[in-house]
Scaffold this motif. Structure first.
Motif, PDB file in Angstrom:
ATOM      1  N   LEU A 263       4.321  20.365  -4.172  1.00 55.15           N
ATOM      2  CA  LEU A 263       3.992  18.976  -4.492  1.00 55.15           C
ATOM      3  C   LEU A 263       5.084  18.347  -5.365  1.00 55.15           C
ATOM      4  CD1 LEU A 263       2.093  16.596  -4.340  1.00 55.15           C
ATOM      5  CD2 LEU A 263       0.739  17.574  -6.199  1.00 55.15           C
ATOM      6  N   THR A 264       5.641  19.133  -6.291  1.00 52.08           N
ATOM      7  CA  THR A 264       6.756  18.630  -7.109  1.00 52.08           C
ATOM      8  C   THR A 264       7.932  18.239  -6.220  1.00 52.08           C
ATOM      9  OG1 THR A 264       6.078  20.034  -8.960  1.00 52.08           O
ATOM     10  CG2 THR A 264       8.319  19.175  -9.022  1.00 52.08           C
ATOM     11  N   ASP A 265       8.239  19.090  -5.236  1.00 50.46           N
ATOM     12  CA  ASP A 265       9.325  18.776  -4.297  1.00 50.46           C
ATOM     13  C   ASP A 265       8.984  17.546  -3.465  1.00 50.46           C
ATOM     14  OD1 ASP A 265      10.655  20.955  -5.267  1.00 50.46           O
ATOM     15  OD2 ASP A 265      10.075  22.288  -3.618  1.00 50.46           O
ATOM     16  N   MET A 266       7.732  17.472  -3.019  1.00 50.95           N
ATOM     17  CA  MET A 266       7.313  16.346  -2.175  1.00 50.95           C
ATOM     18  C   MET A 266       7.435  15.032  -2.944  1.00 50.95           C
ATOM     19  SD  MET A 266       3.684  15.957  -0.187  1.00 50.95           S
ATOM     20  CE  MET A 266       3.807  17.580   0.534  1.00 50.95           C
ATOM     21  N   LEU A 267       7.020  15.036  -4.221  1.00 50.64           N
ATOM     22  CA  LEU A 267       7.145  13.823  -5.043  1.00 50.64           C
ATOM     23  C   LEU A 267       8.617  13.457  -5.233  1.00 50.64           C
ATOM     24  CD1 LEU A 267       4.400  14.514  -7.748  1.00 50.64           C
ATOM     25  CD2 LEU A 267       4.369  12.683  -6.050  1.00 50.64           C
ATOM     26  N   GLY A 268       9.455  14.478  -5.455  1.00 52.00           N
ATOM     27  CA  GLY A 268      10.876  14.221  -5.647  1.00 52.00           C
ATOM     28  C   GLY A 268      11.541  13.614  -4.425  1.00 52.00           C
ATOM     29  N   GLU A 269      11.003  13.932  -3.242  1.00 51.43           N
ATOM     30  CA  GLU A 269      11.612  13.437  -1.998  1.00 51.43           C
ATOM     31  C   GLU A 269      11.019  12.108  -1.525  1.00 51.43           C
ATOM     32  OE1 GLU A 269      10.898  16.680   0.595  1.00 51.43           O
ATOM     33  OE2 GLU A 269      12.283  18.036  -0.455  1.00 51.43           O
ATOM     34  N   LEU A 270      10.028  11.570  -2.258  1.00 50.78           N
ATOM     35  CA  LEU A 270       9.417  10.303  -1.828  1.00 50.78           C
ATOM     36  C   LEU A 270      10.472   9.203  -1.745  1.00 50.78           C
ATOM     37  CD1 LEU A 270       5.980   9.819  -3.643  1.00 50.78           C
ATOM     38  CD2 LEU A 270       6.394  10.275  -1.237  1.00 50.78           C
ATOM     39  N   GLN A 271      10.426   8.428  -0.659  1.00 52.01           N
ATOM     40  CA  GLN A 271      11.363   7.332  -0.441  1.00 52.01           C
ATOM     41  C   GLN A 271      10.623   6.004  -0.483  1.00 52.01           C
ATOM     42  OE1 GLN A 271      14.763   7.870   0.061  1.00 52.01           O
ATOM     43  NE2 GLN A 271      14.275  10.011  -0.403  1.00 52.01           N
ATOM     44  N   ARG A 272      11.380   4.949  -0.712  1.00 50.42           N
ATOM     45  CA  ARG A 272      10.791   3.604  -0.614  1.00 50.42           C
ATOM     46  C   ARG A 272      10.246   3.378   0.783  1.00 50.42           C
ATOM     47  NH1 ARG A 272      14.286  -1.331  -1.896  1.00 50.42           N
ATOM     48  NH2 ARG A 272      12.286  -2.322  -1.602  1.00 50.42           N
ATOM     49  N   ASP A 273       9.285   2.480   0.899  1.00 52.62           N
ATOM     50  CA  ASP A 273       8.730   2.142   2.201  1.00 52.62           C
ATOM     51  C   ASP A 273       9.862   1.684   3.128  1.00 52.62           C
ATOM     52  OD1 ASP A 273       6.490   1.711   3.945  1.00 52.62           O
ATOM     53  OD2 ASP A 273       6.811  -0.434   3.688  1.00 52.62           O
ATOM     54  N   PRO A 274      10.015   2.306   4.301  1.00 57.85           N
ATOM     55  CA  PRO A 274      11.184   2.019   5.150  1.00 57.85           C
ATOM     56  C   PRO A 274      11.115   0.695   5.900  1.00 57.85           C
ATOM     57  CG  PRO A 274       9.757   3.629   6.212  1.00 57.85           C
ATOM     58  CD  PRO A 274       9.171   3.374   4.852  1.00 57.85           C
ATOM     59  N   TRP A 275       9.961   0.058   5.939  1.00 55.18           N
ATOM     60  CA  TRP A 275       9.848  -1.176   6.724  1.00 55.18           C
ATOM     61  C   TRP A 275      10.699  -2.274   6.085  1.00 55.18           C
ATOM     62  CZ3 TRP A 275       7.366  -1.306  11.351  1.00 55.18           C
ATOM     63  CH2 TRP A 275       6.570  -0.192  11.658  1.00 55.18           C
ATOM     64  N   PRO A 276      11.526  -2.946   6.911  1.00 56.98           N
ATOM     65  CA  PRO A 276      12.413  -3.994   6.364  1.00 56.98           C
ATOM     66  C   PRO A 276      11.628  -5.192   5.838  1.00 56.98           C
ATOM     67  CG  PRO A 276      12.494  -4.001   8.769  1.00 56.98           C
ATOM     68  CD  PRO A 276      11.674  -2.801   8.376  1.00 56.98           C
ATOM     69  N   VAL A 277      12.170  -5.814   4.785  1.00 56.16           N
ATOM     70  CA  VAL A 277      11.549  -7.008   4.197  1.00 56.16           C
ATOM     71  C   VAL A 277      12.534  -8.155   4.342  1.00 56.16           C
ATOM     72  CG1 VAL A 277      10.558  -8.026   2.115  1.00 56.16           C
ATOM     73  CG2 VAL A 277      10.310  -5.572   2.524  1.00 56.16           C
ATOM     74  N   ASN A 278      12.141  -9.186   5.083  1.00 58.56           N
ATOM     75  CA  ASN A 278      13.027 -10.327   5.316  1.00 58.56           C
ATOM     76  C   ASN A 278      13.141 -11.201   4.076  1.00 58.56           C
ATOM     77  OD1 ASN A 278      13.449  -9.555   8.000  1.00 58.56           O
ATOM     78  ND2 ASN A 278      11.607 -10.657   8.683  1.00 58.56           N
ATOM     79  N   THR A 279      14.214 -11.981   4.019  1.00 56.25           N
ATOM     80  CA  THR A 279      14.419 -12.902   2.902  1.00 56.25           C
ATOM     81  C   THR A 279      13.257 -13.897   2.830  1.00 56.25           C
ATOM     82  OG1 THR A 279      16.790 -12.727   3.286  1.00 56.25           O
ATOM     83  CG2 THR A 279      16.043 -14.537   1.887  1.00 56.25           C
ATOM     84  N   GLY A 280      12.776 -14.116   1.613  1.00 56.29           N
ATOM     85  CA  GLY A 280      11.670 -15.060   1.424  1.00 56.29           C
ATOM     86  C   GLY A 280      10.312 -14.468   1.726  1.00 56.29           C
ATOM     87  N   LYS A 281      10.267 -13.157   1.955  1.00 52.54           N
ATOM     88  CA  LYS A 281       8.997 -12.498   2.286  1.00 52.54           C
ATOM     89  C   LYS A 281       8.654 -11.456   1.216  1.00 52.54           C
ATOM     90  CE  LYS A 281       8.379 -14.070   6.646  1.00 52.54           C
ATOM     91  NZ  LYS A 281       7.154 -14.698   7.167  1.00 52.54           N
ATOM     92  N   ARG A 282       7.381 -11.144   1.117  1.00 50.83           N
ATOM     93  CA  ARG A 282       6.933 -10.035   0.292  1.00 50.83           C
ATOM     94  C   ARG A 282       6.877  -8.765   1.147  1.00 50.83           C
ATOM     95  NH1 ARG A 282       3.469 -14.199  -1.512  1.00 50.83           N
ATOM     96  NH2 ARG A 282       3.626 -14.551  -3.770  1.00 50.83           N
ATOM     97  N   PRO A 283       6.992  -7.599   0.521  1.00 51.06           N
ATOM     98  CA  PRO A 283       6.751  -6.367   1.282  1.00 51.06           C
ATOM     99  C   PRO A 283       5.304  -6.350   1.776  1.00 51.06           C
ATOM    100  CG  PRO A 283       7.656  -5.879  -0.901  1.00 51.06           C
ATOM    101  CD  PRO A 283       7.302  -7.325  -0.890  1.00 51.06           C
ATOM    102  N   LEU A 284       5.082  -5.785   2.955  1.00 51.86           N
ATOM    103  CA  LEU A 284       3.713  -5.641   3.459  1.00 51.86           C
ATOM    104  C   LEU A 284       3.096  -4.421   2.776  1.00 51.86           C
ATOM    105  CD1 LEU A 284       4.339  -6.451   7.226  1.00 51.86           C
ATOM    106  CD2 LEU A 284       3.113  -7.856   5.554  1.00 51.86           C
ATOM    107  N   ARG A 285       2.095  -4.689   1.952  1.00 54.84           N
ATOM    108  CA  ARG A 285       1.515  -3.642   1.096  1.00 54.84           C
ATOM    109  C   ARG A 285       0.034  -3.530   1.419  1.00 54.84           C
ATOM    110  NH1 ARG A 285       3.623  -5.384  -3.194  1.00 54.84           N
ATOM    111  NH2 ARG A 285       5.005  -3.749  -3.989  1.00 54.84           N
ATOM    112  N   SER A 286      -0.426  -2.308   1.711  1.00 53.25           N
ATOM    113  CA  SER A 286      -1.799  -2.106   2.206  1.00 53.25           C
ATOM    114  C   SER A 286      -2.673  -1.408   1.157  1.00 53.25           C
ATOM    115  CB  SER A 286      -1.770  -1.273   3.487  1.00 53.25           C
ATOM    116  OG  SER A 286      -0.801  -1.777   4.375  1.00 53.25           O
ATOM    117  N   THR A 287      -2.749  -1.982  -0.033  1.00 50.67           N
ATOM    118  CA  THR A 287      -3.496  -1.356  -1.136  1.00 50.67           C
ATOM    119  C   THR A 287      -4.965  -1.148  -0.785  1.00 50.67           C
ATOM    120  OG1 THR A 287      -2.031  -2.618  -2.598  1.00 50.67           O
ATOM    121  CG2 THR A 287      -3.893  -1.497  -3.620  1.00 50.67           C
ATOM    122  N   GLY A 288      -5.586  -2.158  -0.174  1.00 50.64           N
ATOM    123  CA  GLY A 288      -7.024  -2.090   0.134  1.00 50.64           C
ATOM    124  C   GLY A 288      -7.367  -0.955   1.075  1.00 50.64           C
ATOM    125  N   VAL A 289      -6.548  -0.761   2.124  1.00 53.65           N
ATOM    126  CA  VAL A 289      -6.820   0.315   3.088  1.00 53.65           C
ATOM    127  C   VAL A 289      -6.521   1.679   2.454  1.00 53.65           C
ATOM    128  CG1 VAL A 289      -6.249   1.234   5.366  1.00 53.65           C
ATOM    129  CG2 VAL A 289      -6.319  -1.227   5.014  1.00 53.65           C
TER     130      VAL A 289
END
Length: 674
Positions: A263-289
């Motif tokens: 789990l320590t290794d898995m946390l260390g390897e976590l990457q930012r969400d790979p989906w591209p974010v266009n200019t003037g847009k927010r990242p698509l974030r699915s907190t509720g789900v």
């Protein structure tokens, strides 16, 4: 400690009420209870005229190092409608081996294991100094605590790096047998396997726009029939007779000692969400789900077992169920002004979504923590029920990289001198009272336990219509305000024995996995208003009253009334209290005097009506939610400091001392610091 110094500073000249102050403090130290009135008016009519309601501030996990370790079940009254627990206020016939319940006056036989008791050989529950006792229920199997991390990956690299470091640090603080799980989310949600092959990371991916039922989550993750999300049919969750239902560990929730390295290794390897974010847009974030899947995973795997869903949120939910803002940056998240104008597109639907999740979590004993770190709002207002109903932590900051967040997160895992966590899980608090009282409700980090009996008042305050409340997480400062109504009619004689009783029975899962029951019983004298009004007046606890009224005001502002109406209510109650207990000559303001034990109350109300709990100007809805949440869960001292901060005076001649928040404290040879 600092606040106690301040109170003593205010009360140097007190004499008549000093004995009451000492009594009140000793009762709080012993039982964790503060009452607004310590002599109770014996009639309903007179109790109403007191303005401040009869209420108790109770801290169930008040730290006590001197409590004896009791390894047996508490003795209950045999009357089915009572079931009060044996306590030092009960009348005992040692010869006949009988005890009389001080709540319903039923005569009960002692169980066989008490056959050797006598006046010289009394069990701990009959010794006066143990009006609070904690029982360890040994017939329950100890179950490990569960920690499920839900991590937002739509954050900057620096933020994600700091968050990963904090999470890796927390693994070293958890007990080896604790179960741990990991869910990450951005546009999609990933539930990570922790029990797979070494070096191979596997995860199950869910869409961020679809709402999944508990059954769907269970089927998709291959959890099988794990006992059902609601536990055994007809079982009362969290009470004295209910058992947790541990299931075999699954591949998503593993003991830390088995998956620490991976789990320590898995946390260390976590990457930012790979989906591209266009200019003037927010990242698509699915907190509720993501939260919905976390709740579904726990309720399918470990129903009615203590656990925490620890969600780390770096921005507002912008898609799917629970959405609070769209993905266009030009459209700001709602403000107080928008709410006032009812220009809130997502608020109602999102609030309902999170309330449903909170109720599902509380049904199964799981708390939801919110660690929100962002420069803009993240939707805490819509998500508040997840913390406020389950008893989870709500932390709001600017950055996961800040010292404030790192230190706060570390304090979540604080330990007592025995090396055990200062936290409890899956708690149920039941309140019992004398026949002359009825229970109006409670305000605190809890949800209704749904228990109904004859002691429920029709006048509801806070969460009412029940005599029990459930809180899925408690710590030593978690405090509930419980409100009571005197029901005796005017002219009726003072009740039998001259004393009224309250009993608080808190059943919870200790951090060690044991099931424990803490029982606190308190007694106070009844006073006839016709003859004992000076005693009733002298028994007023202005600090407890200030906190109780602050909670009532914040509750009204949050749930029912507009801010202006709440301020008027605060003003009217203060005026009525001064009319009732102040001494003055009519039309001569300079003659007005309040008794010593009322003198601080107007100051508290002055600061309350100007505080961020009632004033929303220059605060976002998320900030208002955070402040009110803190007020409704902290203990008396912390609440008083929140309402009226402490001002310290420094000088070359004297040590620092707390002083009045007033211009009179400004001196040429003093430096003042808040």
């Amino acid at each position: 400690q600092a606040y106690n110094c301040l109170i003593h500073f205010y009360k140097r000249k007190m004499s008549a009420a000093q004995t009451y102050q000492d009594y009140i403090q000793s009762q709080e130290d012993r039982d964790g209870v503060r009452l607004t009135w310590n002599v109770w008016p014996s009639s309903r009519q007179e109790a109403t005229r007191m303005v401040v309601p009869l209420a108790a501030l109770y801290t169930p996990l008040k730290e006590r190092t001197d409590l004896p370790a009791i390894q047996y079940d508490p003795v209950m009254c045999l009357r089915q409608t009572c079931k009060a627990i044996l306590n030092p206020m009960c009348q005992v016939d040692f010869r006949a081996k009988l005890w009389v319940c001080n709540f319903c006056f039923n005569r009960n036989n002692f169980p066989p294991q008490y056959s050797a008791i006598s006046e010289q050989n009394q069990p701990a529950e009959l010794i006066p100094q143990f009006s609070t006792l904690e029982y360890t229920i040994t017939r329950f199997q100890a179950v490990p605590s569960i920690f499920l991390m839900v991590v937002d990956t739509c954050v900057d690299e620096d933020e994600l790096r700091a968050l990963k470091e904090s999470l890796q640090m927390s693994l070293s603080l958890l007990p080896p047998n604790a179960l741990i799980g990991l869910i990450t989310y951005g546009k999609m949600i990933q539930v990570h396997e922790l029990g797979g092959c070494e070096g191979i990371s596997r995860s199950y991916v869910f869409s961020g726009t679809k709402d999944y039922t508990a059954k769907q989550v269970q089927d998709m993750l291959g959890l099988g029939g794990a006992g059902g999300p609601q536990g055994a049919p007809g079982q009362k969750i969290g009470g004295l007779g209910s058992k947790p239902q541990p299931q075999p560990a699954n591949k998503f929730l593993q003991p830390i000692h088995k998956c620490d390295m991976s789990l320590t290794d898995m946390l260390g390897e976590l990457q930012r969400d790979p989906w591209p974010v266009n200019t003037g847009k927010r990242p698509l974030r699915s907190t509720g789900v993501a939260l919905s899947i976390a709740v579904g995973l726990l309720e399918s795997s470990y129903p009615n077992c203590g656990g925490r869903i620890m969600s780390f949120i770096g921005g507002a939910c912008s898609q799917g169920p629970g959405q609070v803002v769209d993905d266009e940056l030009k459209d700001p998240i709602r403000s107080h002004h928008n709410i006032e104008k009812e220009d809130v597109k997502f608020m109602k639907k999102a609030t309902n979504h999170y309330e449903t999740l909170a109720k599902r979590a509380t049904d199964n004993g799981h708390a939801i923590d919110m660690y929100s770190c962002a420069l803009d709002q993240t939707g805490l207002m819509e998500m508040k029920s997840c913390c406020n109903l389950t008893g989870g932590h709500m932390v709001m900051g600017d950055s996961f990289n800040s010292a404030l967040f790192k230190q706060t997160f570390q304090r979540v895992f604080a330990k007592d001198p025995k090396g055990e966590f200062k936290m409890a899980f899956n708690a149920t608090m039941e309140v019992k009272c004398s026949r002359e009282l009825k229970i109006s409700g409670a305000i605190g980090p809890c949800i209704s336990g749904g228990k109904k009996d004859g002691s429920i008042s029709e006048a509801e305050i806070g969460i009412g219509n029940t005599t029990s409340w459930k809180s899925c997480a408690l710590n030593p400062s978690s405090t509930l305000a419980v409100f009571f109504e005197v029901t005796t009619q005017q002219g009726a004689p003072i009740p039998q024995g001259g004393r009224g009783f309250l009993q608080f029975v808190t059943s919870y899962q200790h951090a060690s996995g044991q099931r424990r029951v803490r029982v606190t019983t308190v007694a106070r004298n009844w006073g006839d208003p016709a003859t004992a009004m000076p005693h009733i007046s002298a028994s007023f606890d202005q600090e407890a009253a200030a906190v109780v009224m602050a909670r009532m005001a914040a509750w009204k502002a949050d749930s029912t009334e507009e801010g202006v109406d709440v301020l008027r209510w605060v003003d009217r109650t203060l005026i009525r209290l001064c009319q009732k207990f102040g001494e003055y000559v009519k039309d001569s303001s300079e003659t007005f005097r309040l008794p010593e034990n009322f003198s601080l109350y107007p100051q508290f109300m002055f600061h309350l009506r100007r505080s961020q709990f009632l004033q929303v100007f220059n605060n976002s809805p998320d900030e208002t939610t955070f402040y009110r949440g803190c007020l409704n869960r902290e203990d008396l001292t912390n609440c008083l400091i929140m309402v009226q901060p402490i001002l310290y005076s420094y000088s070359l001649q004297l040590p620092p001392e707390p002083v009045l928040l007033d211009t009179s404290s400004i001196q040429p040879d003093r430096i003042l610091l808040m």
